[in-house]
Design an enzyme around this catalytic site. Sequence first.
Site, PDB file in Angstrom:
ATOM      1  N   GLN A 100      -0.110  -5.289   2.629  1.00  0.00           N
ATOM      2  CA  GLN A 100      -1.526  -5.050   2.352  1.00  0.00           C
ATOM      3  C   GLN A 100      -2.300  -6.372   2.391  1.00  0.00           C
ATOM      4  OE1 GLN A 100      -2.990  -1.927   1.905  1.00  0.00           O
ATOM      5  NE2 GLN A 100      -4.892  -3.101   2.012  1.00  0.00           N
ATOM      6  N   LYS A 108      -2.186   5.225   0.287  1.00  0.00           N
ATOM      7  CA  LYS A 108      -1.113   5.252   1.281  1.00  0.00           C
ATOM      8  C   LYS A 108       0.126   5.938   0.692  1.00  0.00           C
ATOM      9  CE  LYS A 108      -3.098   1.381   3.691  1.00  0.00           C
ATOM     10  NZ  LYS A 108      -3.236  -0.051   3.855  1.00  0.00           N
ATOM     11  N   ASP A 111       1.204  -1.020  11.078  1.00  0.00           N
ATOM     12  CA  ASP A 111      -0.230  -1.333  11.068  1.00  0.00           C
ATOM     13  C   ASP A 111      -0.716  -1.699  12.478  1.00  0.00           C
ATOM     14  OD1 ASP A 111      -1.801  -1.027   8.837  1.00  0.00           O
ATOM     15  OD2 ASP A 111      -1.091  -2.865   7.859  1.00  0.00           O
TER      16      ASP A 111
END
Length: 279
Positions: A96, A52, A119
């Site tokens: 995460q 990322k 997300d």
Amino acid sequence: MAFLIDGKKISAEIKDELKEQVAALAAKGTTLTLAVIQVGDDKASSVYVGNKKKACEYIGVQSLAYELPASTTEEELLSLVKELNERKDVNGILVQLPLPKHIDEDKVLLAIDPDKDVDGFHPVSVGRLWIGQKGYESCTPAGIIQLLKRSGIEIAGKECVIVGRSNIVGKPMAALLLRENGTVTVCHSRTKDLASVTKRADILVVAIGKPKFITAEYVKEGAVVIDVGIHRMEDNKLCGDVDFADVEPHVSAITPVPGGVGPMTIAMLMCNVVRSAEQ
Ligand code: NDP
């Protein structure tokens, strides 16, 4: 032979387009920053976080990395999220997963400002998606829509069958295919006679989490098959939830594993980060 849907090529195209958009925003004085929080040192998570960061660097987005020890308390994490919510220079926040067991993941995801939820996991983002409001789309299913569109595969009016109903793949996939005017059916572990349902599919999306589960007997001749699964086998090779060798001769288009859905997730995350400039 089936047409191979090339996720590597399509994700690279998307990242190049985003790079141009980020440069155009920068020229107008708008910079973008993504905060990435990792708690603990899970190896797979470290690889995802690293990828990322690389993608951010490539498209010109600044990334702020928070690598916290596994002993971080829920309160400490929530307080960091709150601080990042309030920072005007932070556009997107990504926590995460998975988090260590002593931290309630739902509570943490709920704490993220929906306008920074790149997300697309926050209940507000999920709700916006289902009622057709603007918001962040869950990255893997959004990537699948791009794979289909950019491969010239029409969704409107097609029988779309999804196998799997997880919150991160199956359910948002259903909302997105519905938005594209597909006729959508969602299957799961309690579906009776799965093959009779999957055989109806013009577009079959498979997210079961079981290696090579879907064989030729589950697909209609000429269908389009999207394989979300990813598994490392004993011989160290990667495979999906679809038995590629068995299915490929019967379908018109299929995603390979690796190189299909996988590369799209990060590209769509970057898309959401760029979109955050509009929020
Ligand atoms: P989950 O384990 O959360 O969900 C699996 C789903 O499959 C469940 O809804 C389950 O049904 C259903 N299922 C399990 N067995 C059967 C069966 N025999 N028949 C019908 N349905 C069944 O998985 P995820 O959605 O998180 O992930 C699926 C796969 O995709 C995994 O391999 C994962 O690694 C991969 N993945 C890949 C990503 C990428 O970027 N390429 C991103 C996310 C996931 P029920 O609800 O009834 O239990």
